[in-house]
Design an enzyme around this catalytic site. Structure first.
Site, mmCIF file in Angstrom:
data_model
loop_
_atom_site.group_PDB
_atom_site.id
_atom_site.type_symbol
_atom_site.label_atom_id
_atom_site.label_comp_id
_atom_site.label_asym_id
_atom_site.label_seq_id
_atom_site.Cartn_x
_atom_site.Cartn_y
_atom_site.Cartn_z
ATOM 1 N N ALA A 1 0.861 -1.178 0.000
ATOM 2 C CA ALA A 1 0.000 0.000 0.000
ATOM 3 C C ALA A 1 0.899 1.230 0.000
ATOM 4 C CB ALA A 1 -0.869 -0.011 1.253
ATOM 5 N N GLY B 1 0.303 -5.144 0.553
ATOM 6 C CA GLY B 1 -0.806 -5.034 -0.391
ATOM 7 C C GLY B 1 -0.420 -5.565 -1.764
ATOM 8 N N GLU C 1 -0.900 -9.114 -1.629
ATOM 9 C CA GLU C 1 -2.347 -9.357 -1.565
ATOM 10 C C GLU C 1 -2.990 -9.280 -2.955
ATOM 11 O OE1 GLU C 1 -2.650 -6.509 1.742
ATOM 12 O OE2 GLU C 1 -3.879 -8.026 2.761
ATOM 13 N N GLU D 1 3.718 -6.031 6.893
ATOM 14 C CA GLU D 1 2.914 -5.035 7.610
ATOM 15 C C GLU D 1 3.185 -5.014 9.105
ATOM 16 O OE1 GLU D 1 1.843 -6.834 5.099
ATOM 17 O OE2 GLU D 1 0.336 -5.785 3.917
#
Ligand code: 3HC
Length: 678
Positions: free
Chosen positions: A67, A106, A109, A129
């Protein structure tokens, strides 16, 4: 959407395969326009009947590294990541992630939202994370265990370390390895091969519980995770994946993610992520300043510090010449380095060839003239100004003109040391922290005359040897040790008023420090800086030293130690404290834990404010980095200045005033204006 999205995702058609390419330097983070671009690509895939599959890959050095962390503070816009990943996963046509570099957070992901994954052998995959005090909040905790099993998913999520493409292939996270340089073509061929098979949504894969694996991780990491929320939240989510239907698991993950995201621990850890990177930037120096080549290192002193410093360079393949005044000292120093390397090898973290490789780069000499061809010379002898001046006077005559001359002093005035040379512009401080081969912090001390290219070169060298370097100005103790002093003074005062060493240490350990002030003193040596006259007893410390209570190394200090170095409270030390307390005339009273915090940690913040006001640190976040990497300040509290912002400057000022302690003007100003350091 009112704002026009930058074009960070483009699509290419290769007959029946759509290729979406993310190009968002430097790390292809999932900024809002990237999320929007991927979603548009998935829609393009559905709109066109001639398209049968899609490849998602990245331009530049890496696959999506996560992210966009900068958005966490500024707020999100555009589609959220979950809807992008859901769109990929629900596609009736297969979606393939093509991975090079690092697929992190992310980024990983998105690959879990794809139906199949192909990666180059050098790729790394992970969910880091937890290191930001978070968890993979876009389905990572629910999808990863469905693909690789609970044990590996739990380990990856709670530890944050990435795995290699080979391991990912073995675990089922990667379906195919591509050629190192042919990912673009290999991914299209792979996608085409999956058209007949159709999509394979990760959410539909079976999952089996594995409570033992989760409990084993908790036991193995109990010490390392002390005080941290995120590792446990990660495990709770992976565990939830094994007992809840997918959508409920996602709701569970969301709630846990938001708890972490709104909490102070993640804010602190994200602060440190950026602080660490900012620390390497030097204010007022041109970015493109030409660096001096550093290929050969000289180290003066083969003691604990000199040897530890040498290992940093040897481990990175840089030749080191180590100087001592006596052959026995050199032999001892070399033997210690070898012993350290061999114990690393015994733990499987080095091969014996690597040990011999490093040792082969080490040469020794008894004469400083052997350093004539060194590019960087680091003096690491004991703390004595006259001795250091004598060495630098000699170096001035011996070293080549371009050589950088550094002192590893922890307190002394670099400008005074530089003044004995004809080239003060080549001189600076390189303050390593003990053990120097392990501790990540390096204070780079900028003298009044240190040249820009010398400073910039030192920062680059620090990066090369894996240190986090912070620029400090010349002052007594620089940033870290200077802040230690007021803490130590108040800790001693508290003893006289009724607190015990063990009480003060306990408060610090509960705060999250690896040890308290007295445990630290015993470890480092109570006799550091002692005047060495047993007849002169003016303080508790003098009394301890007069009795040979130098700390762990002599089996006694502020604590008594058994033969395994286990500490226990000392009746003798208490008697010494009582004696001094009686002499001081101050009545003994119960001291609260809160008072210990106010009197030992608030003065550190105060000293930090003075350091900033005097320009001895470039920025508050640098002070935080020093304390995280040099002294083990708990990263989930973000360093002393970040913590001060959380506490509030007004509360800190009130606390200091309550105890009659100094309040620095900058701290007072922050309190009055409700300002922050960071
Ligand atoms: N968001 C925004 N900026 C980022 C970023 C991210 N995720 N990752 C790196 N950057 C920035 C850095 O701040 C740095 O900026 P600067 O040049 O202005 O200082 C620049 O990118 C380059 O970064 P590095 O200096 O760290 O470059 P390296 O090549 O040494 O390392 C890396 C690259 C391994 C990708 C490393 O940057 C890294 O570990 N990044 C963080 C990865 C991460 O934690 N991802 C998870 C994010 S949280 C998430 O995904 C939540 C989701 O689950 C919902």
């Amino acid at each position: 959407m009112t704002e026009t999205a930058p074009q960070t995702v483009t699509t290419e058609r290769h007959d029946d395969v759509l290729v979406a390419i993310v190009d968002n330097p430097p790390v292809n983070a999932l900024s809002w326009h990237v999320r929007e671009g991927i979603l548009n690509a998935v829609e393009e895939l559905q709109r066109d009947d001639s398209l049968k599959a899609m490849v998602l890959r990245c331009a530049g050095a890496t696959y999506i590294a996560g992210a966009d962390i900068t958005e966490f503070a500024t707020g999100m816009k555009g589609p959220d990541l979950n809807s992008v990943i859901n769109a990929m996963e629900s596609s009736p046509k297969p979606v393939i992630a093509a991975i090079h570099g690092t697929a992190l957070g992310g980024g990983l992901e998105t690959t879990l939202g794809a139906h199949y994954r192909i990666a180059v052998p050098s790729a790394k995959l992970g969910v880091p994370e937890v290191k930001l005090g978070l968890l993979p909040g876009a389905g990572g905790t629910q999808r990863l265990p469905r693909l690789v099993g609970v044990a590996l998913a739990a380990e990856m999520a709670s530890g944050g370390a990435p795995i290699s493409a080979a391991k990912a292939k073995e675990a089922g996270l990667v379906d195919e390895l591509a050629g190192e340089t042919s990912l673009a073509e290999d991914a299209i061929a792979f996608a085409r091969a999956k058209i007949a098979k159709g999509p394979r949504p990760t959410r539909d894969l079976p999952i089996a519980p594995d409570a033992d694996a989760i409990n084993a991780l908790k036991t193995a990491n109990a010490r390392k995770w002390r005080g941290f929320d995120a590792p446990y939240a990660n495990l709770a989510c992976v565990e939830a994946a094994t007992r809840l239907p997918f959508d409920e698991g996602m709701t569970f993950e969301r709630a846990e993610f938001m708890k972490l995201m709104m909490g102070t621990q993640s804010a602190a850890q994200r602060h440190i992520f950026f602080a660490e990177r900012k620390a390497s930037k030097i204010d007022g120096i041109a970015k493109d300043v030409a660096l001096r080549p550093v290929a050969k290192i000289g180290i003066i002193g083969a003691g604990t510090m000199g040897g530890g410093i040498a290992m940093n360079f040897l481990s990175k393949g840089l030749p080191v010449t180590m100087i001592e005044t006596a052959q026995e000292a050199l032999d001892r120093g070399v033997a210690t380095i070898r012993k350290n390397y061999e114990s690393t090898a015994a733990k499987g973290r080095m091969t014996s060839e690597q040990v011999e490789g490093a040792m082969g780069l080490l040469s020794t000499a008894l004469d400083l003239t052997e350093l004539a061809d060194c590019d960087l010379i680091i003096e690491a002898v004991y703390e004595n100004m006259e001795v250091k001046k004598e060495i630098f006077t000699k170096l001035d005559a011996i070293a080549k003109d371009s050589a950088i001359l550094a002192s590893n002093t922890s307190y002394l005035d670099i400008d005074e040391i530089a003044s004995v040379t004809s080239c003060p512009e080549n001189v600076l401080g390189l303050h390593f922290f003990s053990p120097a081969n392990v501790m990540k912090l390096l204070e780079v001390v900028r003298g009044a005359k240190t040249a820009d290219d010398v400073l910039a070169t030192a920062m680059a060298v620090a990066k090369k040897i894996g240190k986090v370097a912070v620029v400090a100005g010349v002052c007594h103790g620089f940033i870290g040790n200077r802040m230690l002093t007021p803490r130590q003074v108040e800790a001693m005062n508290l003893l006289m008023e009724g607190a015990t060493p063990q009480q003060i240490d306990k408060v610090h350990v509960e705060f999250g420090m690896p040890m308290g002030p007295f445990q630290m003193s015993d470890l480092a040596g109570v006799d550091i800086g002692w005047h060495r006259d047993p007849a002169r007893i003016e303080s508790i410390r003098d009394a301890l030293c007069a009795e040979g209570r130098f700390g762990q190394k002599t089996g006694a200090g502020f604590y008594d130690y058994d033969d395994k170095r286990n500490p226990s409270p000392s009746a003798r030390v208490q008697a010494i404290i009582d004696e001094f307390a009686a002499k001081s005339g101050k009545p003994k009273r119960d001291i609260s834990d809160e008072e210990i915090i106010e009197r030992t940690l608030y003065p550190m913040v105060n000293e930090g404010a003075k350091i900033l006001a005097e320009g001895k640190a470039q920025r508050a976040s640098d002070v935080d980095v020093v304390w995280i990497y040099g002294y083990g300040w708990p990263v989930y509290r973000g360093g002393p200045m970040f913590w001060a912002d959380l506490e509030g400057a007004d509360k800190i000022v009130a606390g200091l005033e309550k105890h009659g302690l100094e309040v620095a003007p900058l701290l007072k100003e922050k309190a009055e204006t409700k300002g922050r350091f960071n």
